[in-house]
Write an enzyme that holds these catalytic residues in place. Structure first.
Site, mmCIF file in Angstrom:
data_model
loop_
_atom_site.group_PDB
_atom_site.id
_atom_site.type_symbol
_atom_site.label_atom_id
_atom_site.label_comp_id
_atom_site.label_asym_id
_atom_site.label_seq_id
_atom_site.Cartn_x
_atom_site.Cartn_y
_atom_site.Cartn_z
ATOM 1 N N LYS A 1 3.997 15.402 6.421
ATOM 2 C CA LYS A 1 4.332 15.850 7.466
ATOM 3 C C LYS A 1 5.447 16.989 7.557
ATOM 4 O O LYS A 1 5.324 17.959 8.709
ATOM 5 C CB LYS A 1 4.776 14.717 8.490
ATOM 6 C CG LYS A 1 3.636 13.494 8.452
ATOM 7 C CD LYS A 1 2.567 13.928 9.068
ATOM 8 C CE LYS A 1 1.522 12.696 9.534
ATOM 9 N NZ LYS A 1 0.894 12.031 8.304
HETATM 10 C C1 PLP Z 1 -0.191 11.546 8.215
HETATM 11 C C2 PLP Z 1 -0.586 11.097 6.797
HETATM 12 C C3 PLP Z 1 -1.975 11.012 6.325
HETATM 13 C C4 PLP Z 1 -3.081 11.367 6.923
HETATM 14 O O1 PLP Z 1 -3.039 12.849 7.505
HETATM 15 P P1 PLP Z 1 -3.979 13.218 8.728
HETATM 16 O O2 PLP Z 1 -3.577 14.809 8.835
HETATM 17 O O3 PLP Z 1 -3.646 12.538 9.887
HETATM 18 O O4 PLP Z 1 -5.480 13.080 8.364
HETATM 19 C C5 PLP Z 1 -2.209 10.923 5.081
HETATM 20 N N1 PLP Z 1 -1.106 10.576 4.131
HETATM 21 C C6 PLP Z 1 0.023 10.225 4.513
HETATM 22 C C7 PLP Z 1 1.246 10.094 3.700
HETATM 23 C C8 PLP Z 1 0.547 10.801 5.992
HETATM 24 O O5 PLP Z 1 2.035 10.706 6.311
#
Ligand code: PLP
Length: 495
Positions: A112
């Protein structure tokens, strides 16, 4: 050329990129999508020699056409700096015959950070460009990682406030500690008695509430979103897929133009959609492989053409993917519906009212770029152990879901293309599950002791983000019921 954005639910609504970033969600509840998907105007040969920041600029300028070069480069420079623990920003690590694109080297050690370290800058720049006087209130639902990354990005950013909702029993210990210890005078964190979908639906409802918007405006506030429904989150994510491909070329791992597959551990469908956009931009990607955990609503969708969220919600060891309503799928639905906003709207209403929808066979035919798989809890743990035993590389639970699905896909399809796995979190963030997968003697061990243990097992130094929470003070203790989110926000903002 000026690229405009329109709502997936109303093609007549057109806004600039900066307006789309400011608003987050379109007023009709739809998501903003570019009128046309842009293509790269630099060659792979040029990209091969570019830094991460240069790559990000080459990609983002094609999407955010109302930003000046200076504005965009300024945002990129402030985002991708020493907050990341490596100059590469997103290193591509070869493990055995697979490439792990490590997207967790930012401040909160999950992917993120790749978007949320730049979003506050895109947003404040957008506010200036559009002469916004109101204070911007970022309202965010989190399955664990977005919340912390958004708070870290927005903490003490002038002209903004941020309120984060997370599911009380749905995040890891490290994730919760990271959030409740967040400093910043403009930051609030609330634990809700419910799951991520409740949090996300509650936030969406507040965005769509025009009464509330009026009340806010009266007090000098307006909402925006840091969730991946904001185009300002999606666009920066396209950059690392371009970067990964260019790195494979630069390292002579692939031939010019050779197609690769990309495997993405998926929850809200933002990350994999960014990979799809990268493909549309001209990156030679063949299959986009969507990896789910036991909440395999997306796997079932790709198999059958029916999206059905009416099922039991599972709490898994990959909590950031514990999601039954993948918001960003709406952007793909819109594309495969031939950019038909009426059709998209109809399907999304079916989802809202009955919890499911089925796409037409024409639409399903347009999903050929995608493959899908899922990993059970058992297979996820087995993958962590298998890769560790064979290579010494320790991956987190989310990445392990993708790793398992990658292996399974190769075996079943006999597709020999090279695979890049989006590696979305540091194993430190999910230390309990990771260490227990490696050896179940750790199942009853204290989580903090395991952090030390992981360091010796993996040989990877404990990230600063972990050291920071070890003795930080808990600053946030607010909780609320899932149907009291609006009241809680009003309380925080003193409306
Ligand atoms: C948010 C997240 C995901 C999923 O990603 P999306 O873009 O919501 O599909 C996968 N792994 C981690 C560690 C995340 O923080």
């Amino acid at each position: 050329m000026n690229l405009h954005y329109k709502s997936t639910r109303n093609s007549n609504l057109k806004v600039t990129a900066s307006e789309a970033i400011l608003t987050g969600l379109a007023p009709d509840g739809g998501l903003f999508v570019p009128e046309e998907l842009p293509v790269l105007d630099v060659s792979m040969d040029q990209l091969k020699d570019m830094s991460y920041q240069e790559t990000a600029y080459a990609v983002m300028k094609q999407f955010l056409t109302d930003f000046t070069e200076e504005e965009l480069k300024n945002c990129i420079g402030k985002a991708y700096d020493s907050k990341f623990d490596t100059e590469e920003i997103a290193p591509l690590v070869k493990v055995d015959d697979t490439y792990y694109l490590e997207l967790f080297h930012g401040a909160t050690i999950a992917f993120k950070d790749m978007a949320l370290s730049i979003l506050p800058h895109l947003l404040t720049t957008s506010a200036k460009k559009n002469h916004v006087e109101n204070e911007i209130v970022i309202l965010t639902a989190t399955s664990g990682d977005t919340g912390k990354a958004a708070m870290a990005g927005f903490a003490d950013v002038e002209g903004t406030r941020i309120i984060v909702f997370y599911p009380k029993n749905g995040v890891s210990k490290v994730q919760e500690l990271q959030m409740v210890t967040q400093k910043g005078s403009n930051v609030d964190v609330v634990a809700i008695h419910g799951n991520f979908d409740h949090a996300q639906s509650g936030v969406k409802a507040m965005f769509e509430n025009q009464e509330l918007a009026k009340e806010l405006a009266g007090k000098g506030y307006q909402f925006s979103s840091a969730n991946s429904i904001n185009i300002g989150r999606l666009v920066p994510q396209v950059a690392y897929y371009v970067y990964a491909y260019a790195k494979l070329l630069a390292n002579e791992e692939i031939a010019d133009g050779e197609k690769i597959n990309v495997v993405v551990p998926t929850g809200n469908f933002g990350n994999i959609l960014a990979a799809y956009y990268a493909k549309q931009m001209g990156v030679p990607i063949d299959k986009l492989i969507c990896a789910s955990n036991e909440n395999k609503v997306l796997f079932d969708f790709f198999e059958t053409g029916t999206y059905d969220k009416n099922r039991e919600f599972m709490l898994t060891s990959s909590p950031s993917m514990d999601i039954l309503i993948s918001s960003n799928l709406e952007r793909l639905i819109y594309l495969i519906a031939g950019e038909d906003s009426e059709k998209t709207k109809e399907l999304m209403e079916e989802l809202k009212n009955g919890g499911s929808y089925t796409i037409t066979s024409d639409m399903k035919d347009r999903l050929a770029d995608f493959a899908a798989g899922f990993a059970s809890e058992e297979k996820t743990a087995e993958s962590i152990k298998a890769v560790y035993d064979k290579t010494g590389y320790v991956m987190d639970t989310h990445t392990a879901v993708a790793s398992y699905v990658c292996g399974q896909y190769k075996e079943e399809s006999k597709d020999g293309r090279k695979c890049v796995i989006a590696s979305t979190a540091s194993p430190y963030k999910f230390v309990k599950s990771v260490m227990t997968a490696i050896d179940d003697k750790y199942a009853s061990a204290d989580e903090f002791r395991l952090l030390e243990e992981l360091q010796s097992v993996s040989g990877v130094t404990m990230p600063q983000a972990i050291k920071d929470i070890l003795d930080a003070q808990v600053l946030h203790t607010l909780e609320c019921d899932a149907d009291k989110m609006e009241e809680t926000v009003k309380g925080i903002l003193k409306l």
